[in-house]
Design a protein around this motif. Structure first.
Motif, PDB file in Angstrom:
ATOM      1  N   ASP A 102       0.209   0.144 -16.477  1.00  0.00           N
ATOM      2  CA  ASP A 102      -1.030   0.919 -16.624  1.00  0.00           C
ATOM      3  C   ASP A 102      -0.763   2.417 -16.786  1.00  0.00           C
ATOM      4  O   ASP A 102      -1.684   3.187 -17.024  1.00  0.00           O
TER       5      ASP A 102
ATOM      6  N   LEU B 259       0.241   3.880  -9.049  1.00  0.00           N
ATOM      7  CA  LEU B 259      -0.354   2.713  -9.702  1.00  0.00           C
ATOM      8  C   LEU B 259       0.344   1.455  -9.198  1.00  0.00           C
ATOM      9  O   LEU B 259       1.572   1.447  -9.025  1.00  0.00           O
TER      10      LEU B 259
ATOM     11  N   PHE C 152      -8.269   0.532 -12.448  1.00  0.00           N
ATOM     12  CA  PHE C 152      -6.855   0.590 -12.074  1.00  0.00           C
ATOM     13  C   PHE C 152      -6.698   0.336 -10.578  1.00  0.00           C
ATOM     14  O   PHE C 152      -7.498   0.793  -9.778  1.00  0.00           O
TER      15      PHE C 152
END
Length: 99
Positions: A55, A50, A23
């Motif tokens: 995600d 993020l 990520f």
């Protein structure tokens, strides 16, 4: 925002966990501690964000599965013998993975 906490080490550990799983993340409020008194202490906590909001569901599931419970046992690193918080997957001192 995927995670927030007042402790820089915990936020950094969560960032590392998510980055190791692919990520893209970034931290906000890294320098907000200097604003305590002008803003509430809670508003100065570090925030982990993020890059791709798509995600969120998967990253959230990963975080929910971590042992972030304060009742979990701390552990000692097998390489440098340093004590680590139960929530750390990597030794804060040498980076060795919890084993």
């Amino acid at each position: 925002m995927i995670y927030t906490h007042e402790n820089r080490l915990i936020v950094s550990n969560i960032r590392n966990i998510l980055q190791r799983r692919g990520f893209e993340v970034f931290i906000k409020n890294e320098h907000a501690v200097s604003l305590i008194g002008e803003v509430s202490a809670f508003d100065s906590w570090l925030e982990l964000w993020l890059v791709d909001e798509n995600d969120y569901a998967l990253a959230s599931m990963i975080l929910n599965n971590l042992k972030l419970d304060s009742e979990a046992d701390d552990w000692h690193c097998s390489k440098c013998a340093e004590e680590n918080a139960a929530s750390f997957e990597l030794c804060w001192n040498c980076g060795t993975e919890q084993g």
